[in-house]
Design an enzyme around this catalytic site. Structure first.
Site, PDB file in Angstrom:
ATOM      1  N   HIS A 169       0.798  -1.184  -0.091  1.00  0.00           N
ATOM      2  CA  HIS A 169      -0.044   0.054   0.009  1.00  0.00           C
ATOM      3  C   HIS A 169       0.945   1.255  -0.003  1.00  0.00           C
ATOM      4  O   HIS A 169       0.289   2.295  -0.367  1.00  0.00           O
ATOM      5  CB  HIS A 169      -0.987  -0.067   1.290  1.00  0.00           C
ATOM      6  CG  HIS A 169      -2.067  -1.031   1.193  1.00  0.00           C
ATOM      7  ND1 HIS A 169      -3.306  -0.502   0.490  1.00  0.00           N
ATOM      8  CD2 HIS A 169      -2.005  -2.286   1.218  1.00  0.00           C
ATOM      9  CE1 HIS A 169      -4.106  -1.809   0.786  1.00  0.00           C
ATOM     10  NE2 HIS A 169      -3.419  -2.813   0.905  1.00  0.00           N
ATOM     11  N   ASP A 381       3.311   9.413  -0.970  1.00  0.00           N
ATOM     12  CA  ASP A 381       2.153   8.681  -0.591  1.00  0.00           C
ATOM     13  C   ASP A 381       1.770   7.591  -1.502  1.00  0.00           C
ATOM     14  O   ASP A 381       1.949   7.795  -2.702  1.00  0.00           O
ATOM     15  CB  ASP A 381       1.055   9.644  -0.320  1.00  0.00           C
ATOM     16  CG  ASP A 381      -0.076   9.252   0.607  1.00  0.00           C
ATOM     17  OD1 ASP A 381       0.148   8.180   1.202  1.00  0.00           O
ATOM     18  OD2 ASP A 381      -0.669  10.027   1.149  1.00  0.00           O
TER      19      ASP A 381
HETATM   20  C1  GDG Z   1      -2.063   3.694   3.413  1.00  0.00           C
HETATM   21  C2  GDG Z   1      -1.317   4.470   2.345  1.00  0.00           C
HETATM   22  C3  GDG Z   1      -2.917   4.440   0.622  1.00  0.00           C
HETATM   23  C4  GDG Z   1      -9.360   9.984   7.689  1.00  0.00           C
HETATM   24  N1  GDG Z   1      -9.747  10.604   8.539  1.00  0.00           N
HETATM   25  C5  GDG Z   1     -10.685  10.243   9.102  1.00  0.00           C
HETATM   26  C6  GDG Z   1     -10.948   8.685   8.247  1.00  0.00           C
HETATM   27  N2  GDG Z   1     -10.135   8.833   7.474  1.00  0.00           N
HETATM   28  C7  GDG Z   1      -9.722   7.707   6.443  1.00  0.00           C
HETATM   29  C8  GDG Z   1      -9.898   8.363   5.107  1.00  0.00           C
HETATM   30  C9  GDG Z   1      -9.187   7.488   4.269  1.00  0.00           C
HETATM   31  C10 GDG Z   1      -8.301   6.959   5.223  1.00  0.00           C
HETATM   32  O1  GDG Z   1      -8.418   7.253   6.509  1.00  0.00           O
HETATM   33  C11 GDG Z   1      -6.715   7.413   4.798  1.00  0.00           C
HETATM   34  O2  GDG Z   1      -6.262   7.044   3.737  1.00  0.00           O
HETATM   35  P1  GDG Z   1      -5.074   7.405   2.923  1.00  0.00           P
HETATM   36  O3  GDG Z   1      -4.889   6.840   1.723  1.00  0.00           O
HETATM   37  O4  GDG Z   1      -5.168   8.895   2.759  1.00  0.00           O
HETATM   38  O5  GDG Z   1      -4.026   7.255   3.895  1.00  0.00           O
HETATM   39  P2  GDG Z   1      -3.325   6.055   4.797  1.00  0.00           P
HETATM   40  O6  GDG Z   1      -3.809   5.768   6.100  1.00  0.00           O
HETATM   41  O7  GDG Z   1      -1.749   6.501   5.124  1.00  0.00           O
HETATM   42  O8  GDG Z   1      -3.040   4.696   3.848  1.00  0.00           O
HETATM   43  C12 GDG Z   1      -1.939   5.449   1.260  1.00  0.00           C
HETATM   44  C13 GDG Z   1      -3.675   3.660   1.519  1.00  0.00           C
HETATM   45  O9  GDG Z   1      -3.082   2.897   2.530  1.00  0.00           O
HETATM   46  C14 GDG Z   1      -4.583   2.452   0.737  1.00  0.00           C
HETATM   47  O10 GDG Z   1      -3.969   1.529   0.044  1.00  0.00           O
HETATM   48  O11 GDG Z   1      -3.601   5.255  -0.267  1.00  0.00           O
HETATM   49  O12 GDG Z   1      -1.181   5.750   0.458  1.00  0.00           O
HETATM   50  O13 GDG Z   1      -0.230   5.494   3.105  1.00  0.00           O
HETATM   51  O14 GDG Z   1      -9.957   6.421   3.864  1.00  0.00           O
HETATM   52  O15 GDG Z   1     -11.221   8.335   4.806  1.00  0.00           O
HETATM   53  N3  GDG Z   1     -11.947   8.077   8.745  1.00  0.00           N
HETATM   54  C15 GDG Z   1     -12.967   8.558   9.597  1.00  0.00           C
HETATM   55  N4  GDG Z   1     -12.654   9.418  10.255  1.00  0.00           N
HETATM   56  C16 GDG Z   1     -11.582  10.376  10.011  1.00  0.00           C
HETATM   57  O16 GDG Z   1     -11.719  11.464  10.886  1.00  0.00           O
HETATM   58  N5  GDG Z   1     -14.077   7.764   9.748  1.00  0.00           N
END
Ligand code: GDG
Length: 487
Positions: A169, A381
């Protein structure tokens, strides 16, 4: 083959629920990372088993809570137990003090403590053990992320040598950075014990292939397009890139509900007239929050005419609380927010609104729906799902996405987003200004492009393409137990 005989086994460091002690009992909290958001709907639809660490250590019986979580989630969950010391060396240590920073090109953040490696391998073996106890010979085992790079070689040791796939990821680093890893050859050889290895982007796969060519003797790599084939020691391994996505329909439908519309209205009502710039990130040094704050400060310095007309709403979700570097980052962000607000706040206007907590889904969607500008500027990212969620939730189609060129999402979203170098404070500040004054027609046209791209390439397409590449078109062997996009 009997359709009922084949299931999907997912393994990831964490189960998609977190267990937190509440007095004498345990409270179940749904996980908030990108992996959970992406995979939970898939497993619910297809049925299967999710294997992972429940997030607690010691001899605690949580079997009742796990059954409850399994019933709630719609799929079975099996725990891998970790002790304090395992967490310290495997999770905090090798995973988050070595692999996480190194794979995000931040090698100066690494702590290459030699004691971490054995712990990492031991826990990868423990995961393999639990997978072995739950997988039948026809099942497809899909292992996720940097915590479990070496699980396949441990599965081999207990006789599981086929039907395994791995998806990374996070980014895979360039050769000159990967070269620093003391266990570089061990990791590459272990990864080659999977049948298929998936990366987020072409960039990551290219880096991986270059590392293979450098460190693995007698390897040949053939093919072109999305899937290549590596051959080594008489085995063939497929190596592809599969940009992860979101459940677009779920996000856009939920963002369109009355509840979200009302919440969105209140957010804007509570802020003075003007536009909202939104940042949403887990607390992490890869997300580029301090640079972003500097860029916003630069905007306020250069454009006094924007004072009272623009507000940065930065949501930071607590993450990896037990790692000191994360605590330091939190302090740094809070100090910067305080300084900038101290400098620019005027009666009736506070330039940065800072939220440090996890939001529930409707609240998060309300922010996505109402913010005129999303400012997503990670230093690097794997993908960044927040960027895609913002687009899906932007019902009025008037929002502007400013996105780091180093996010895995950039190649897919570059036609509609404003791409920026997150280290370039002037450029990011100018991008915010451009977004602020962009006319409605251009905003609409860009957002439509973004939405159609994310809608077309949604989470179901991602999982289908990975499984199709893994098991050569036999995805129907996994009986759908709910809604699934047709292949
Ligand atoms: C890893 C990789 C890759 C955020 N704030 C809240 C909340 N979120 C959820 C978002 C989103 C998730 O968290 C964050 O996903 P990201 O992709 O932006 O980042 P990582 O957590 O670092 O994820 C990344 C991912 O894996 C998937 O392969 O894209 O690059 O680092 O879904 O919605 N959810 C809730 N409350 C919040 O305050 N419920």
């Amino acid at each position: 083959m009997n359709n009922d005989s084949r299931k999907l086994i997912i393994a990831s460091n964490r189960l998609p629920f977190v267990f937190e002690r509440k007095g004498d009992s345990w409270k179940l909290i749904p996980g908030s990372g990108g992996l959970v958001t992406a995979l939970a709907p898939v497993l619910r639809d297809r049925g299967g088993v999710w294997i992972g660490w429940p997030g607690i250590t010691g001899a605690v019986d949580i079997s009742d809570q796990l059954s409850f979580a399994s019933n709630t989630a719609g799929f079975s969950m099996k725990p891998v137990h970790l002790e304090e010391e395992d967490v310290r060396r495997y999770y905090i240590g090798l995973s988050n003090e070595v692999l996480w920073p190194l794979f995000h090109d931040l090698q100066s953040y690494c702590n290459f403590d030699p004691s971490y490696w054995q712990a990492y391998m031991d826990i990868n073996a423990r995961f393999a053990q639990v997978i072995g106890e739950n997988a039948g010979p026809e099942d497809f085992i899909w292992v996720h992320d940097y915590h479990l790079l070496c699980t396949a070689s441990e599965l081999n040791k207990i006789g599981i040598t086929a039907n395994t796939g791995f998806f990374l990821h996070i980014p895979f680093p360039p050769l000159d950075i990967f070269t620093n890893l003391p266990w570089r050859t061990e990791i590459l050889h272990s990864m080659l014990d999977y049948d298929i290895i998936g990366f987020q982007t072409l960039r990551d796969r290219r880096n991986f292939i270059q590392c293979l060519r450098t460190f693995v003797d007698d390897i040949s790599i053939e093919g072109k397009g999305q899937i290549l084939t590596a051959t080594v020691g008489g085995r063939s391994i497929r190596i592809g890139y599969f940009p992860i996505s979101i459940d677009y329909n779920e996000f856009s439908q939920m963002a369109g509900t009355r509840e979200v519309a009302d919440a969105a209205w209140y957010i804007h009502e509570d802020l003075p007239k003007g536009k909202i710039v939104l940042g949403v990130d887990r607390l992490d040094y890869t997300k580029g929050i301090p640079y972003r704050l500097r860029a916003f400060e630069n905007l306020l310095e250069k454009h006094p005419e924007l004072h009272r007309k623009i507000t940065l709403l930065q949501v930071v979700v607590p993450s990896r609380r037990n790692i000191p570097m994360y605590e330091n980052l939190k302090i740094k962000i809070e100090r910067m927010v305080g300084e900038i607000n101290g400098r620019f706040t005027r009666s009736g206007w506070v330039p940065i609104h800072y939220i440090f907590r996890s939001l529930d889904r409707p609240e998060l969607l309300a922010y996505y729906r109402t913010a005129e500008i999303a400012l997503i500027t990670p230093l690097k990212d794997g993908m960044n799902l927040v960027a895609k969620e913002y687009c899906a939730s932007n019902i009025e189609q008037t929002g502007v996405l400013i996105l780091s060129e180093f996010a895995g999402a950039a190649p897919q979203l570059k036609r509609g987003a404003i791409l920026v170098n997150p280290y370039n404070i002037e450029e990011v500040s100018d991008a915010i200004f451009d977004a602020w004054r962009m006319d409605l027609r251009e905003r609409r046209s860009r957002m439509k492009k973004l939405q159609s791209s994310v809608a077309r390439n949604d989470i179901y397409r991602w999982v289908n393409s990975f499984l199709n590449a893994s098991i050569a078109g036999n995805l129907d062997d996994f009986p759908p137990v709910g809604y699934m996009e047709p292949l």
